[in-house]
Design a protein around this motif. Structure first.
Motif, PDB file in Angstrom:
ATOM      1  N   CYS A 638       0.818  -1.231   0.000  1.00 21.54           N
ATOM      2  CA  CYS A 638       0.000   0.000   0.000  1.00 21.54           C
ATOM      3  C   CYS A 638       0.841   1.266   0.000  1.00 21.54           C
ATOM      4  O   CYS A 638       0.631   2.168  -0.803  1.00 21.54           O
ATOM      5  N   GLN A 639       1.839   1.283   0.910  1.00 29.76           N
ATOM      6  CA  GLN A 639       2.596   2.530   1.038  1.00 29.76           C
ATOM      7  C   GLN A 639       3.314   2.851  -0.275  1.00 29.76           C
ATOM      8  O   GLN A 639       3.341   3.998  -0.726  1.00 29.76           O
ATOM      9  N   ALA A 640       3.887   1.803  -0.892  1.00 32.45           N
ATOM     10  CA  ALA A 640       4.620   2.025  -2.145  1.00 32.45           C
ATOM     11  C   ALA A 640       3.682   2.583  -3.201  1.00 32.45           C
ATOM     12  O   ALA A 640       3.994   3.557  -3.905  1.00 32.45           O
ATOM     13  N   LEU A 641       2.491   1.997  -3.284  1.00 34.24           N
ATOM     14  CA  LEU A 641       1.550   2.449  -4.322  1.00 34.24           C
ATOM     15  C   LEU A 641       1.142   3.902  -4.110  1.00 34.24           C
ATOM     16  O   LEU A 641       1.129   4.705  -5.045  1.00 34.24           O
ATOM     17  N   VAL A 642       0.779   4.232  -2.871  1.00 34.04           N
ATOM     18  CA  VAL A 642       0.300   5.617  -2.696  1.00 34.04           C
ATOM     19  C   VAL A 642       1.442   6.600  -2.895  1.00 34.04           C
ATOM     20  O   VAL A 642       1.247   7.710  -3.379  1.00 34.04           O
ATOM     21  N   ARG A 643       2.659   6.175  -2.543  1.00 38.21           N
ATOM     22  CA  ARG A 643       3.779   7.102  -2.779  1.00 38.21           C
ATOM     23  C   ARG A 643       3.981   7.336  -4.273  1.00 38.21           C
ATOM     24  O   ARG A 643       4.367   8.418  -4.703  1.00 38.21           O
ATOM     25  N   MET A 644       3.731   6.278  -5.064  1.00 39.98           N
ATOM     26  CA  MET A 644       3.824   6.434  -6.519  1.00 39.98           C
ATOM     27  C   MET A 644       2.799   7.463  -6.985  1.00 39.98           C
ATOM     28  O   MET A 644       3.080   8.336  -7.794  1.00 39.98           O
ATOM     29  N   LEU A 645       1.603   7.325  -6.454  1.00 39.27           N
ATOM     30  CA  LEU A 645       0.539   8.255  -6.869  1.00 39.27           C
ATOM     31  C   LEU A 645       0.906   9.691  -6.487  1.00 39.27           C
ATOM     32  O   LEU A 645       0.535  10.643  -7.157  1.00 39.27           O
TER      33      LEU A 645
END
Length: 2036
Positions: A638-645
């Motif tokens: 989750c954290q990786a994905l939202v940081r990408m966004l």
């Protein structure tokens, strides 16, 4: 044997009564057989013998008696009715059987007694047996003891009540008879079997030998629990069970357990006699306890210690004692005494038990603080004390105090507090240790187990271990979540140890039923037996209880964890659900994130994230979304994905489509992945930024909701709101708030941090953007659903406009229920989650209240304030209460520490002044809201006294008390109220009001409770007595309350409680119980769990009342809100018939209640006019009847239907009078608030009231009159005038009531008639009252005649309609009435008219019969002798009337009720109908014209303003000095136009309206400032000053206290008043006109103003006080010196006499006097010394020197001496000539004092000058000296003898005239000072009489009055002419004498004027010896003001056609003074001759 056969034939019952003993014996035998034969216990046969059984047992023949006893026994056993004979038979057995020598007789007697017990008559038998113990015959005593013992051993202690027996035991042990003592010992052993050690304390004082023997016997008693072996008729099942066991041969244990458990429960305390110790305290205890020497303090404490050793103490007011002990514990430096005081407190607590609870809160903090002491004996004493105190109250009540100490720095305090908590927990059960208590305690203890000090840690472990043991792991574990394993083990280890402590004490740790009473109560017994007791209870009951514990202990053990689970466990699970799943994630670096993301996302997607082309970014988002949708939860980073966004462009994305997608993906990730708070923080900022975006807003909200679901709403919401308010965008702020509103609805309210939101909401409310404000208000509305009314408290200080919006929002939410949460439960285990939520939500309400910032007001409750509240003077008490109110208003929310306030307020609740009681109640109501739930600790000491006030006789006080009790209960819940005996004690009081209010209150509260304390049972006996109360209301309320008592106590307990009632009562009550059983509502269900979820209403009901245990459902009346938890109760409504109708909530009720909120009178435009037209046109019936017929009532009903609220009309026309009372109460309540409505329906209201006059019920009539009084007051304030229609349909019926037989009613009606004159002209009232004199009711005739007299007296002859002649003829006709009171009334009325109108009356009356005429003349003569009615009185008014002995009769009649303001109002209220009636009260007139019937016509005359001085008459002739203003040629015209204007303006000065007053003052100021106009004020000065100080008084009493008034207004008014006065007192001629009485009141007002502390608090207060100072100086310098001196002396006298007056006041008066003394050298010649000396004389009479010396300061005596000394210095010996006005000089200390001063002065100055004077004359006269000496010696001899004094003086005068140069000095020289001045005065008197030269010594009695008034007037009142105040009648000669003098004056012989003060000054001088307050003048003045005002307004008359001067002497014009004087003389002659 013939006679034998006679009685053989008789029936059995007659044989039994036969006089032959054989016959009786035979009768008894047959009766016995008969009794054994009758099968049916209800057979009528039994009744025949009812009266005979007593004779059976008391037969005088021993043989017959034996048989009789057998028969009686059979009868008692078998007959249904036998119970009725109990008392008489038992007393027969005791007195006539137990003294028989035959053992058989005694046995039978004993059996009979036991048999009665079996048929349920135990109490009566026991009573008779106990009476028998007082018998003188020891045989009887022994038998009684034996019977009691037998009964106890067979029936057990449940049936035989032990308390009364134990009470008499010690006395039996003291008996001289050995047999009695032995029997007593056996009884004691038997009792011991049943109650064990509880018997020790009561017997601790018997002879030690006997005690030892007893101890030995007791040891032998088997330890098995005793069993009941014989059963009552009602215990047949038990009996069967018992027999079955016996048959099986089982031991007595086993199933018998259920009734056995109650056996050991006898509490020793209950068996003891309470001892009263307060009166036995040493007299000087409170002084000693404060003494400096510790030994004295020790003595005081030892005395208390001895007293508190009594194991049971009488309840009383121990507050002072506890306070003293607490002080020693807290402050004393000697540790020995601390320990001793602690012991005393422990003793008090143990002796008082629950009754000590109210003091616990005060003492516990002090003891806990004191644990800092190291000495073991002190610590032990403190421990014992605090443990004993703990048992008197509950942990809940002490929790605040205990928790406050937990953070103390001192480790010993921490350790001891933890230990105390541990010990306290042992006394708790899971139910008394709920989660709400555990939570704060565990939190505090967790800190302790991490403390640095080992002893603190150990104590903490012990306390937590105990908690764990008591409440169970499930309840406690949630709070121990963060504790590491080691510590947790340690806690568990402690918990296991605890069991041993608990077990040792009680056996069966879990068996709380047995454990509590023993551990709690027995161990707490004090005194010598104390220690032994504890050991005993630890060892003795051990085996006995272990057996039972094995069997009975199991179920509770199982039950306990279950119970605990119910309270705490579920909560734990619920909370843990999310917590355990919550993901804690560390923050990852951006590189790691990119790696992780690359693993799960397509490569193209990652590349295009930051592409410059939006389409590519959009495509990338679509791929991203697909990838997320396909991922598994566990593999989603989750954290990786939202940081990408969030990577550039991140949240700054400009294309809305891309942004929408992005936001949607965030929501997806949050829903699908394990989303952590760390991830959330990455995105939340961006989301909040977009929430206000038009296109992306909804997606942002969706994402936020998803995150809230993942990370819990409380956390998310806090983050989101904080972010929104840290940025400036208002759109984002408002949308964030909107999102939160919805989120709360979806997630529920659990866990939200209300406080954090509230600060943000406040910011939002202050925002400039309206959208933000609106959203904030909407959010508040949603929060309100969950939190309830407490929420509003946070916003009390917002602006009113905002507050009203918030209130409107809350209104909308009222009645709605919060929706069930739909989200946020996905991850909880369903059931557990639910529970958790429930738990959480339960507490929200409380939490909110706990969050309020609370102020500590303890330091504001000073000793000074407390003593103010208890002051003797009610005004000071009121000030104290006002201060408390303002303290509470300022603080809003307060901490529970309020010092000594409770005791102070408690004593005000029974204040004699009801206004203060109501004020106290409103303070208490305020206190409850301010303190919130913490008010619990004051329920016992303050709440219960409020309940006592419910017994007040005044309706409004009761209503206030009820509102207060409800406000308290809302905060505290009901448990506190129902615990203990307090409530039952209140119900016990036989006060019908108290009972009905209290029962009504209980009936309202009980149905809402789920459980009640067992103490409710104590109220039941009193409830039963209420069911049979004399008062119908009480009975009804008791019946209403019955089902609710039963719902909690159950039918069985209630039925059992009827046992103590009389048989007749018992049957009635049982019948009612049966009826109530049918109506009994179900208990409110426990808070529904999952079921309520479905319904969706579980939460709300609880929030409203979280603070009050579902107590009040958020409102005071149950009806107003449907209660979801009563789904069951609703089902009952069909069965519940009437009683329940009110209580089961149904829809119709709801509607009615809403209706009642509106206005009660609806204003219909022109409705009243329309009704009048209809009546005029005869379309409807005219309101005129002798008794009201149905059609009138119907007509009124129809007319009312349009303009009166429907529900009120139903009450008004109800058949039952109580409803009328209710209607009246409602009308009174709405009177003020609906003035216009009342006036628009006034005609209908008055008509309805006339109907009430025809009711027979007094209570309705009284209430009606109360309403009318208030109504007419209101109308007069509103300046309303009754229309003809209203008057004619009401007044005649009111007048009917004047003839009521009851005094109170007559008085009220008269008061109402008086008030009517303010709103309806008196002249129009007159005919109505005249009509009333024709009634058949003599009382009515008499009262009406009296009323007519009053009207004439108040309003003059003009009121007599149609003409005075006709009216008087009608009145005079009643002189011949057959009823004495009517005759008297008629005579009195005509005498009144005569006093106003003089002889003209006889003309008007016409011919009367001789008899009547003689009665009238006799009465007139009699009244002339009485000063109060003498016509001469009219001649006696002074220019300024300061004291009239007879206050005008009209005033006496009206009494103080008509205060000034209403009089002033009268002026306005007479309005346009006003007659110009002549209202000068009769003392104020000398109407010579009328007396001599100069003209029969009634003149319209200007009111005689008392102040006109008569200077004008004499000026031209008398005094050439220019000082006096010349009479201006147009003086008359000026006066005639301006006088009435001035009157009018002055009358406005005293107006209640500040602006009116200021305008009037400004006008007067302007007049005064223009020299040419100022003289117009002459003659109006007193009147102006009176109006001014009335205004000062009004400000002081009313305006200053008025919160609503702007204080600047008051300062403006003050400055106007002071300004215009300063202007006035700069004009000397005007200033001198102020008279003594007025000056006195003026000075009083000014000094009071200077001392008014409230003025200093005003902004410009200092300035005001400085101006007042200046003004006072002006007044002292400029006003007439005699008047002001006199006024100051009288004021000083008053202020020293008045206890309430402050010393400061007297001091200022004296300072003024000193200033006057300084002015004396300049002013001495203008002072009327005689008057001043008279005032000093009166002063010294009231305060002789001795008394003055006792004054606290020597200021008064110094002032007086200085004044006299100065006068003597200035006047020399001549001062003794000025004592003429003092009647009996010998009474006076004054003369002696003056002589002393003079003598002293003489000695000083030597006699040299006298000698030189004499030397000259001697030489010339030597020649004739010898002859002359002889003559003179003869004359002086005569003067010296008593008889010839006068003759001698006359001769001396003649002689001196002849030989003007004769020297009489030598003859005087040898005589005393007194004799010299006597001769001088005598000569001067003769000179005056004979020569009548111009020089008239001021000192003569006549002249002094003369000068004062210039018209024949005497000094005091009628009776005091020429200085004789003893009431002889004044003869005409006196007046002649005075006339002579007048004429001499006009001759103006100014030969020796220098001695006399200038006449101007004399003229304006009143010469009254004493000065009453000028209030007497007030009434006359006001009525004159009114008159003048009317004439000014309506008539436009020339106000002084006849210039009527101060005394009412009508003088045409002052042109020729001499002519006027002649005229006066002629008139007086005429009067004199006519009087003869």
């Amino acid at each position: 044997m013939g006679d034998d056969s006679e009685w053989m034939k008789l029936p059995i019952d007659q044989k039994c009564e036969h006089k032959l003993w054989k016959a009786r014996l035979n009768g008894y035998e047959e009766a016995l057989k008969l009794f054994q034969k009758i099968e049916d216990e209800k057979s009528p046969e039994w009744s025949k013998y009812l009266g005979l059984i007593k004779k059976f047992v008391t037969d005088s023949n021993a043989v017959a008696q034996l048989k009789g006893l057998e028969a009686a026994l059979a009868y008692v056993e078998n007959a249904h009715v036998a119970g009725k004979t109990t008392g008489e038979v038992a007393s027969g057995v005791v007195n006539k059987v137990f003294n028989q020598p035959k053992a058989r007789a005694k046995e039978l007697g004993l059996d009979i007694c036991l048999m009665y017990i079996e048929i349920e008559k135990g109490e009566a038998i026991q009573e008779e047996l106990l009476k028998g113990l007082d018998n003188k015959n020891p045989k009887i005593i022994v038998a009684c003891i034996e019977t009691l013992r037998k009964a106890l051993s067979e029936f057990g202690s449940k049936i035989i009540s032990l308390k009364p027996i134990i009470k008499v035991l010690p006395k039996l042990f003291e008996s001289r008879e050995k047999a009695v003592r032995d029997e007593a010992k056996l009884l004691a052993v038997e009792i011991y079997r049943w109650i064990r050690d509880a018997l020790r304390p009561p017997l601790q004082n018997i002879n030690s030998v006997q005690l030892k023997e007893l101890e030995e016997e007791w040891i032998k008693v088997s330890s098995a629990a005793p069993r009941q072996t014989r059963f009552l008729r009602s215990q047949q099942e038990l009996k069967a069970k018992f027999e079955q066991q016996q048959a099986v041969g089982g031991d007595a244990d086993g199933e018998g357990d259920d009734e056995e458990e109650t056996v050991p429960q006898v509490d020793a305390y209950e068996l003891l006699e309470a001892v009263e110790i307060l009166s036995k305290l040493p007299k000087d205890f409170y002084e000693k306890i404060e003494a400096k020497k510790w030994q004295e303090r020790k003595e005081a404490l030892e005395a208390v210690e001895l007293l508190v050793k009594n194991p049971k103490l009488e309840s009383g007011d121990y507050a002072d004692l506890v306070k003293a002990l607490k002080k020693v514990v807290g402050k004393d430096t000697n540790v020995m005494l601390v320990a001793l005081a602690a012991k005393c407190l422990a003793g008090l607590a143990t002796g008082l038990r629950k009754k000590f609870g109210q003091y616990a809160g005060h003492v516990v903090p002090t003891i806990l603080e004191k644990f800092k002491e190291k000495k073991p004996q002190v610590v032990q004493a403190l421990q014992e004390a605090i443990d004993a105190i703990f048992l008197t109250t509950t942990l809940q009540n002490l929790s605040e105090d205990i928790l406050a100490v937990m953070d103390n720095k001192n480790p010993t305090i921490k350790q001891q507090t933890s230990l105390f908590i541990a010990r306290s927990f042992r006394h708790c059960t899971p139910s008394t240790l709920p989660k709400s208590l555990l939570k704060p305690f565990c939190a505090a203890l967790l800190k302790h187990i991490n403390d640095s000090a080992p002893e603190v840690r150990d104590a903490g472990f012990e306390a937590l271990g105990t908690a764990l043991k008591v409440a169970g792991e499930k309840a406690v574990n949630p709070f121990l979540a963060d504790v590491d394993k080691l510590k947790l083990d340690r806690i568990k280890e402690c918990a296991e140890k605890v069991e041993l402590v608990y077990g040792k004490k009680t056996g069966g740790a879990a068996d709380k039923r047995e454990g509590k009473p023993i551990a709690g109560k027995t161990a707490a017994l004090p005194g010598p037996g104390g220690d032994r007791e504890t050991k005993d209870s630890a060892t003795k009951p051990g085996p006995q209880k272990k057996a039972s514990a094995v069997k009975s202990g199991a179920p509770p053990k199982k039950g306990k964890p279950a119970a605990a689970a119910g309270t705490g466990g579920a909560g734990a699970k619920g909370k843990k659900g999310p917590e355990t799943k919550e993901i804690f994630e560390s923050e990852l670096s951006i590189e790691v994130c990119e790696e992780k993301a690359a693993a799960v996302l397509p490569a193209s997607c990652i590349q295009q994230l930051d592409s410059g082309n939006w389409k590519e970014r959009l495509a990338c988002m679509e791929e991203f979304q697909k990838a997320v949708e396909l991922m598994e939860r566990n593999e989603m980073p989750c954290q990786a994905l939202v940081r990408m966004l969030a990577k550039k462009p991140g949240w700054k994305e400009t294309n809305f489509q891309v942004m929408q997608m992005k936001l949607h993906i965030v929501a997806l990730i949050a829903q699908k992945g394990n989303f952590s708070k760390t991830s959330a923080q990455v995105v939340l900022d961006g989301l909040v930024d977009k929430v206000g975006d038009v296109k992306c807003g909804s997606n942002a909200k969706e994402a936020m909701t998803a995150i809230a679901e993942a990370c819990q709403l409380p956390w998310t919401a806090e983050q989101v709101v904080a972010m929104a308010f840290s940025q400036k965008n208002p759109k984002n702020q408002s949308e964030t708030l909107n999102w939160l509103s919805n989120a709360i609805k979806e997630f529920g309210f659990s866990g939200l941090n209300v406080k954090a939101f509230i600060s943000n909401v406040k910011t939002a409310l202050a925002a400039t953007n309206p959208a933000v404000r609106t959203s904030a208000i909407t959010l508040l509305g949603v929060m309100y659903l969950y939190v309830g009314p407490p929420l509003r408290m946070f916003f009390e200080d917002e602006k009113p406009a905002l507050l009203s919006q918030i209130d409107a929002e809350f209104e909308k939410m009222q009645g709605q229920t919060a929706p069930a949460p739909t989200r946020g439960i996905s991850r909880h285990s369903a059931g557990g989650g639910d529970d958790g939520e429930e738990e959480e939500q339960e507490e929200v309400g409380n939490d909110v209240v706990d969050l309020l910032p609370r102020t500590d007001i303890g330091d504001k409750i000073t000793a000074e304030l407390v003593s103010k509240i208890g002051d003797k003077n009610w005004k000071i008490r009121k000030e104290g209460l006002d201060e408390v109110t303002s303290i509470l208003n300022e603080a809003k929310f307060i901490q529970p520490n309020i010092g000594e306030l409770p005791a102070a307020l408690k004593s005000r609740l029974n204040d004699s002044n009801k206004i203060l009681v109501q004020q106290t109640l409103s303070i208490l109501q305020q206190l409850a809201t301010a303190m919130g739930p913490n008010i619990k600790q004051h329920v016992k000491n303050l709440g219960i006294p409020i309940i006592t006030v419910l017994g007040d006789s005044k309706n409004n006080v009761r209503a206030a008390a009820l509102a207060t009790v409800n406000a308290w209960a809302e905060q505290t819940g009901m448990k506190e109220w129902l615990e203990g005996e307090d409530l039952s004690e209140e119900l016990k009081k036989e006060n019908p009001f108290l009972r009905q209010e209290l029962l009504g209150w209980l009936a309202e509260k009980l149905p809402t409770l789920r459980s009640v304390p067992s103490d409710l049972l104590l109220c039941v006996p009193h409830l039963y007595s209420c069911l049979e109360d004399r008062n119908g209301d009480v009975r009804k309320k008791a019946q209403d309350a019955l089902p609710f008592f039963m719902m909690h106590l159950g039918f069985e307990k209630m039925a059992k409680a009827t046992g103590k009632l009389k048989p007749t009562s018992k049957d009635q009550v049982l019948a009612m119980l049966e009826k109530a059983k049918a109506n009994m509502p179900a208990k409110p269900a426990a808070p529904a769990k999952s079921s309520s979820r479905v319904v969706g209403v579980a939460a709300p009901a609880k929030f409203q009342s979280a603070s009050a245990l579902a107590d009040d459902l958020g409102s005071n009346t149950m009806e107003s809100k449907p209660d979801p938890k009563k789904a069951k109760a609703g089902g009952l409504s069909s069965k519940t018939k009437g009683v329940q109708g009110k209580k089961v909530l149904s829809k119709p009720n709801l509607k009615e209640d809403d209706d009642k909120s509106g206005p009660i009178f609806i204003i219909v435009p022109n409705g009243k006019e329309q009704r009048m037209k209809e009546e005029k046109a005869l379309k409807v019936l005219k309101w005129n009847f002798t008794t009201p017929r149905d059609e009138y009532i119907e007509q009124l009903k129809t007319q009312m239907s349009t303009c009166v609220a429907k529900w009120l009309q139903d009450e008004m026309f109800h058949a039952d009078f109580q409803h009328h009372n209710k209607a009246l109460a409602v009308m009174i309540e709405h009177l003020e608030s609906e003035k216009d409505g009342v006036i628009s329906c006034l005609d209908l209201i008055l008509k309805w009231v006339t109907l009430r006059f025809f009711d027979t019920n007094t209570s309705v009539l009284m209430k009606t009159l109360e309403y009318l009084k208030l109504l007419f007051n209101l109308l007069s304030q509103e300046e309303y005038h009754l229309t003809e229609n209203e008057a004619s349909s009401f007044i005649p019926y009111l007048i009917l009531k004047v003839g009521e037989p009851k005094d109170v009613i007559r008085k009220d009606v008269r008061a109402i008639l008086n008030r009517m004159c303010l709103i309806y002209p008196a002249s129009k009232m007159f005919p109505f009252i005249m009509e009333g004199t024709k009634s058949k009711n003599s009382k009515q005739r008499a009262e009406c005649l009296e009323e007519l007299g009053c009207l004439v007296e108040s309003y003059g002859m003009n009121v007599c309609q149609p003409t005075p002649g006709k009216a008087l003829k009608e009145m005079a006709a009643h002189i011949g009435d057959r009823d004495n009171t009517v005759r008297n009334a008629a005579l009195n009325t005509i005498v009144t008219v005569y006093n106003v109108h003089g002889d003209q009356v006889f003309k008007l009356i016409g011919n009367l019969s001789e008899k009547d005429m003689s009665m009238l003349e006799e009465r007139i003569k009699r009244s002339a002798k009485r000063p109060s009615a003498a016509p001469v009185r009219q001649a006696e008014e002074k220019p300024q009337r300061t004291q009239s002995i007879n206050a005008n009769a009209g005033m006496m009649r009206k009494g103080p009720a008509e205060d000034m303001s209403s009089k002033l109002n009268q002026n306005r209220n007479m309005g346009s109908h006003s007659e110009t009636t002549h209202t000068v009260p009769r003392e104020f007139q000398l109407d010579l014209d009328e007396i001599e019937n100069d003209n029969g016509t009634v003149r319209c005359e200007m009111p005689a303003l008392v102040q006109h001085k008569l200077d004008d008459i004499f000026e031209p002739v008398l005094i050439p000095e220019p000082k006096i203003r010349a009479v201006s040629p147009h003086f008359d015209d000026m006066h005639s136009n301006t006088a009435s204007t001035i009157n009018f303006v002055i009358s406005q000065v005293a107006s209640g309206d500040i602006n009116t007053s200021i305008q009037a003052l400004t006008q007067i100021d302007e007049v005064l400032k223009q020299e040419d106009k100022a003289e117009a004020m002459s003659g109006h000065i007193d009147q102006f000053l009176i109006a001014t100080f009335m205004q000062l008084r009004l400000i002081y009493n009313t305006h200053m206290a008025d919160e609503k008034l702007d204080k600047d207004e008051i300062v403006r008014l003050y400055s106007c008043i002071i300004g215009s006065m300063i202007t006035l007192f700069q004009i000397e001629s005007l200033a001198r006109e102020a008279s003594t009485g007025v000056l006195k009141d003026l000075m009083h007002g000014l000094i009071t103003l200077m001392l008014d502390s409230r003025v200093e608090d005003l902004e410009e207060g200092e300035q005001v006080i400085r101006s007042v100072n200046l003004l006072v100086v002006k007044v002292l310098e400029k006003s007439d010196q005699t008047n002001i001196l006199s006024a100051l002396l009288v004021l000083l006298q008053d202020s020293l006499q008045a206890t309430a007056s402050s010393p400061k006041f007297s001091e200022l008066v004296m300072k003024c006097l000193w200033r006057m003394v300084r002015l004396l050298p300049e002013t001495i010649n203008s002072i009327n010394l005689d008057r001043i000396l008279l005032d000093i004389h009166i002063f010294m009479k009231v305060f002789p020197k001795e008394k003055l010396k006792q004054c606290k300061s020597d200021f008064p005596i110094r002032t007086l001496k200085t004044l006299l000394h100065t006068l003597c210095k200035l006047k020399g010996p001549k001062i003794l000539d000025h004592l003429t006005m003092i009647d009996n000089k010998n009474e006076s200390e004054l003369e002696a004092h003056l002589c002393r001063v003079m003598k002293h002065a003489m000695d000083q100055s030597g006699k040299s000058d006298k000698d030189t004077e004499k030397g000259a004359s001697r030489i010339e006269e030597k020649a004739s000296k010898a002859k002359v000496n002889d003559i003179l010696a003869e004359i002086f001899k005569k003067i010296g003898s008593k008889e010839n004094t006068k003759e001698g003086l006359a001769e001396l005068y003649e002689y001196k005239k002849k030989y003007s140069d004769a020297d009489i000095e030598p003859f005087l020289k040898n005589s005393s000072q007194f004799f010299q001045s006597y001769v001088e005065r005598g000569l001067r008197l003769i000179e005056t009489e004979r020569e009548g030269k111009g020089r008239i010594a001021t000192s003569t009695g006549i002249s002094s009055q003369m000068e004062g008034t210039c018209v024949p007037v005497s000094t005091h009142t009628v009776s005091s002419s020429i200085g004789n105040t003893n009431g002889e009648e004044v003869g005409p000669s006196v007046y002649l004498e005075r006339l002579k003098i007048l004429r001499q004056r006009c001759g103006l012989d100014n030969a020796k004027q220098e001695d006399r003060p200038p006449l101007t000054f004399l003229l304006s001088k009143p010469t009254l010896p004493t000065v009453a307050s000028s209030t007497d003048m007030l009434h006359s003045k006001l009525s004159q003001l009114r008159e003048s005002r009317e004439q000014y307004q309506h008539l436009g008359l020339d106000s002084n056609q006849t210039h009527s001067s101060g005394i009412g002497t009508t003088l045409a014009s002052p042109s020729s003074a001499a002519a006027n004087i002649d005229d006066l003389k002629k008139r007086l002659e005429r009067i004199k001759s006519s009087r003869k």
